[in-house]
Design a protein around this motif. Structure first.
Motif, PDB file in Angstrom:
ATOM      1  N   GLN A 243      14.370  47.695 -36.315  1.00 51.51           N
ATOM      2  CA  GLN A 243      13.641  48.239 -35.177  1.00 51.51           C
ATOM      3  C   GLN A 243      13.155  47.122 -34.266  1.00 51.51           C
ATOM      4  O   GLN A 243      13.196  47.238 -33.033  1.00 51.51           O
ATOM      5  CB  GLN A 243      12.455  49.075 -35.667  1.00 51.51           C
ATOM      6  CG  GLN A 243      11.693  49.783 -34.548  1.00 51.51           C
ATOM      7  CD  GLN A 243      12.571  50.707 -33.735  1.00 51.51           C
ATOM      8  OE1 GLN A 243      13.275  51.551 -34.282  1.00 51.51           O
ATOM      9  NE2 GLN A 243      12.555  50.538 -32.415  1.00 51.51           N
ATOM     10  N   LEU A 244      12.700  46.021 -34.874  1.00 54.62           N
ATOM     11  CA  LEU A 244      12.271  44.874 -34.074  1.00 54.62           C
ATOM     12  C   LEU A 244      13.423  44.333 -33.236  1.00 54.62           C
ATOM     13  O   LEU A 244      13.256  44.011 -32.055  1.00 54.62           O
ATOM     14  CB  LEU A 244      11.735  43.771 -34.990  1.00 54.62           C
ATOM     15  CG  LEU A 244      10.333  43.954 -35.564  1.00 54.62           C
ATOM     16  CD1 LEU A 244      10.041  42.858 -36.581  1.00 54.62           C
ATOM     17  CD2 LEU A 244       9.294  43.923 -34.453  1.00 54.62           C
ATOM     18  N   LEU A 245      14.595  44.233 -33.848  1.00 53.03           N
ATOM     19  CA  LEU A 245      15.765  43.743 -33.122  1.00 53.03           C
ATOM     20  C   LEU A 245      16.094  44.651 -31.938  1.00 53.03           C
ATOM     21  O   LEU A 245      16.431  44.178 -30.850  1.00 53.03           O
ATOM     22  CB  LEU A 245      16.967  43.659 -34.062  1.00 53.03           C
ATOM     23  CG  LEU A 245      17.013  42.457 -35.008  1.00 53.03           C
ATOM     24  CD1 LEU A 245      18.108  42.638 -36.048  1.00 53.03           C
ATOM     25  CD2 LEU A 245      17.242  41.168 -34.235  1.00 53.03           C
ATOM     26  N   LEU A 252      18.300  38.074 -26.158  1.00 54.86           N
ATOM     27  CA  LEU A 252      17.759  37.590 -27.428  1.00 54.86           C
ATOM     28  C   LEU A 252      18.303  38.423 -28.586  1.00 54.86           C
ATOM     29  O   LEU A 252      18.604  37.892 -29.664  1.00 54.86           O
ATOM     30  CB  LEU A 252      16.230  37.643 -27.397  1.00 54.86           C
ATOM     31  CG  LEU A 252      15.494  37.021 -28.585  1.00 54.86           C
ATOM     32  CD1 LEU A 252      15.946  35.588 -28.821  1.00 54.86           C
ATOM     33  CD2 LEU A 252      13.990  37.071 -28.362  1.00 54.86           C
ATOM     34  N   GLN A 253      18.448  39.708 -28.363  1.00 58.96           N
ATOM     35  CA  GLN A 253      19.034  40.581 -29.380  1.00 58.96           C
ATOM     36  C   GLN A 253      20.464  40.148 -29.689  1.00 58.96           C
ATOM     37  O   GLN A 253      20.882  40.116 -30.851  1.00 58.96           O
ATOM     38  CB  GLN A 253      19.016  42.029 -28.884  1.00 58.96           C
ATOM     39  CG  GLN A 253      19.483  43.050 -29.897  1.00 58.96           C
ATOM     40  CD  GLN A 253      19.468  44.453 -29.329  1.00 58.96           C
ATOM     41  OE1 GLN A 253      20.445  45.186 -29.426  1.00 58.96           O
ATOM     42  NE2 GLN A 253      18.363  44.838 -28.706  1.00 58.96           N
ATOM     43  N   GLY A 254      21.202  39.793 -28.638  1.00 59.08           N
ATOM     44  CA  GLY A 254      22.581  39.345 -28.840  1.00 59.08           C
ATOM     45  C   GLY A 254      22.666  38.067 -29.645  1.00 59.08           C
ATOM     46  O   GLY A 254      23.511  37.934 -30.538  1.00 59.08           O
ATOM     47  N   PRO A 259      25.183  36.147 -35.687  1.00 55.11           N
ATOM     48  CA  PRO A 259      25.659  35.730 -37.015  1.00 55.11           C
ATOM     49  C   PRO A 259      25.933  36.898 -37.949  1.00 55.11           C
ATOM     50  O   PRO A 259      26.829  36.816 -38.800  1.00 55.11           O
ATOM     51  CB  PRO A 259      24.524  34.844 -37.541  1.00 55.11           C
ATOM     52  CG  PRO A 259      23.330  35.230 -36.751  1.00 55.11           C
ATOM     53  CD  PRO A 259      23.826  35.643 -35.407  1.00 55.11           C
ATOM     54  N   PHE A 260      25.189  37.990 -37.800  1.00 53.97           N
ATOM     55  CA  PHE A 260      25.346  39.129 -38.709  1.00 53.97           C
ATOM     56  C   PHE A 260      26.544  40.006 -38.343  1.00 53.97           C
ATOM     57  O   PHE A 260      27.066  40.721 -39.203  1.00 53.97           O
ATOM     58  CB  PHE A 260      24.076  39.982 -38.706  1.00 53.97           C
ATOM     59  CG  PHE A 260      22.899  39.316 -39.348  1.00 53.97           C
ATOM     60  CD1 PHE A 260      22.701  39.391 -40.717  1.00 53.97           C
ATOM     61  CD2 PHE A 260      21.994  38.593 -38.592  1.00 53.97           C
ATOM     62  CE1 PHE A 260      21.622  38.768 -41.319  1.00 53.97           C
ATOM     63  CE2 PHE A 260      20.905  37.965 -39.176  1.00 53.97           C
ATOM     64  CZ  PHE A 260      20.722  38.049 -40.549  1.00 53.97           C
ATOM     65  N   GLY A 324      26.413  32.519 -24.992  1.00 53.29           N
ATOM     66  CA  GLY A 324      25.336  32.518 -24.010  1.00 53.29           C
ATOM     67  C   GLY A 324      25.808  32.959 -22.638  1.00 53.29           C
ATOM     68  O   GLY A 324      25.102  33.685 -21.926  1.00 53.29           O
ATOM     69  N   LEU A 325      27.009  32.533 -22.260  1.00 55.19           N
ATOM     70  CA  LEU A 325      27.552  32.922 -20.958  1.00 55.19           C
ATOM     71  C   LEU A 325      27.780  34.431 -20.897  1.00 55.19           C
ATOM     72  O   LEU A 325      27.477  35.084 -19.895  1.00 55.19           O
ATOM     73  CB  LEU A 325      28.855  32.171 -20.698  1.00 55.19           C
ATOM     74  CG  LEU A 325      29.454  32.306 -19.292  1.00 55.19           C
ATOM     75  CD1 LEU A 325      28.499  31.762 -18.244  1.00 55.19           C
ATOM     76  CD2 LEU A 325      30.804  31.598 -19.215  1.00 55.19           C
ATOM     77  N   ARG A 326      28.305  34.977 -21.976  1.00 54.15           N
ATOM     78  CA  ARG A 326      28.517  36.431 -22.030  1.00 54.15           C
ATOM     79  C   ARG A 326      27.197  37.185 -21.875  1.00 54.15           C
ATOM     80  O   ARG A 326      27.101  38.147 -21.105  1.00 54.15           O
ATOM     81  CB  ARG A 326      29.157  36.821 -23.368  1.00 54.15           C
ATOM     82  CG  ARG A 326      30.643  36.560 -23.477  1.00 54.15           C
ATOM     83  CD  ARG A 326      31.149  37.171 -24.775  1.00 54.15           C
ATOM     84  NE  ARG A 326      32.579  36.997 -24.951  1.00 54.15           N
ATOM     85  CZ  ARG A 326      33.287  37.603 -25.898  1.00 54.15           C
ATOM     86  NH1 ARG A 326      32.682  38.413 -26.752  1.00 54.15           N
ATOM     87  NH2 ARG A 326      34.586  37.406 -25.999  1.00 54.15           N
TER      88      ARG A 326
END
Length: 332
Positions: A243-245, A252-254, A259-260, A324-326
């Motif tokens: 839920q936090l994500l 930031l979510q991306g 990694p997951f 990051g660009l995406r």
């Protein structure tokens, strides 16, 4: 009997005994007015009940203290399965302990300092604001600390090379054990292939994708294996973290999910290929997120981009890579 099993048994017995005794007491207390002898008997029973509950609470506190201060007993079959699945062995016995939320937050803080350094992360947060990746006055360090320590069942403390499990970790729960498997995988890979310096954020993000992604993929294999065995499906063991994500800013979510999701897919690509390819992934990890996003393509060197010198002060300089660009261009 193992300490965590003793704790679980005492908890169940304590709740059952307390509930039954209190229920019996209140049934008696709701009866019509009693004579003096009956009232005295009822008070004596209540006093005995309070003493029993106090004794149970003290025993539970002692067991909880023993578990929190001593090592958490990880079953040998789980350690063996993790080592076999990774085709590696622990160089040191895994140090696993129960920990308070404060200790878990401290470990997350230490991980962030190890990876970024607190000052660099503050400067990066300011750069993110200027790029529009993060709204003003939302500290990047605080948000990363929060999402890495809140609502989690455990954390792999890279600085101390240990695993801290939350106090509500249930050793009998398959979803909770799957979290332990993931953390053991992270620790196992870090023991065998440690790295404590990264040239850029993009290189760190790629390294994390290999280590965390491999552990996340292993967690999925563990759950699938137990689902096949028990013909059951499992709930998310860390719903609060999910839920936090979901509440984070998209960029930031991306970064947090990379990694997951993409990291796990990247590791599966080599896991399915061969054991040699799997080992090679750790021995020569990708240095860019582009390589993680395109595992079937030859890794390309990052292209330096220079801007005309306008005389302005450079606040922060780093490489955010293809990921990051995406994330930067996605809202456009």
């Amino acid at each position: 009997m193992s300490p965590e099993r003793v704790f679980q048994v005492l908890t169940v017995l304590g709740l059952a005994a307390g509930g039954w005794l209190y229920g019996d007491y209140w049934k008696k207390s709701n009866l019509p007015p009693l004579d003096n002898d009956s009232a005295a008997t009822l008070r004596a029973e209540n006093s005995e009940l309070v003493q029993r509950v106090d004794t149970l609470e003290e025993e539970l506190a002692q067991v909880r203290s023993m578990l929190s201060k001593g090592p958490f007993p990880v079953p040998d079959d789980i350690i063996s399965w993790v080592e076999k699945d990774y085709d590696m062995v622990f160089l040191k016995n895994p140090n696993v302990r129960l920990a308070s939320p404060t200790k878990i937050r401290d470990a997350a803080h230490a991980n962030l300092r190890l990876i970024y350094g607190e000052v660099d992360l503050e400067n990066e947060g300011l750069a993110w604001e200027l790029l529009g990746l993060l709204p003003p006055n939302q500290r990047l360090f605080t948000q990363l600390l929060f999402v890495n320590s809140s609502g989690v069942k455990g954390i792999c403390d890279l600085s101390e090379q240990r695993i801290l499990l939350s106090e509500n970790f249930d050793a009998m729960s398959v979803p909770d054990r799957s979290v332990l498997v993931r953390l053991l995988g992270q620790l196992l890979a870090y023991q065998n292939y440690p790295k404590k310096e990264w040239g850029s954020r993009d290189e760190w993000q790629a390294w994390e994708a290999v280590h965390t992604g491999s552990a996340a993929a292993q967690q999925s294999r563990f759950l699938r294996r137990n689902t096949d065995t028990n013909e059951a499906s499992w709930d998310d063991p860390e719903p609060a973290r999910e839920q936090l994500l979901n509440d984070l800013e998209p960029a930031l979510q991306g970064f947090c999910n990379f990694p997951f999701i993409e990291g796990a897919d990247f590791s599966r690509y080599f896991f399915i290929d061969s054991r040699a390819a799997w080992a090679g992934m750790f021995q020569n990890p990708p240095s860019t997120t582009a390589a993680v996003l395109h595992p079937n393509q030859k890794e390309r060197e990052a292209i330096d981009i220079s801007f005309p010198n306008s005389g302005s002060e450079i606040i922060h300089e780093n490489t955010i890579g293809e990921l990051g660009l995406r994330l930067w261009l996605e809202p456009l």
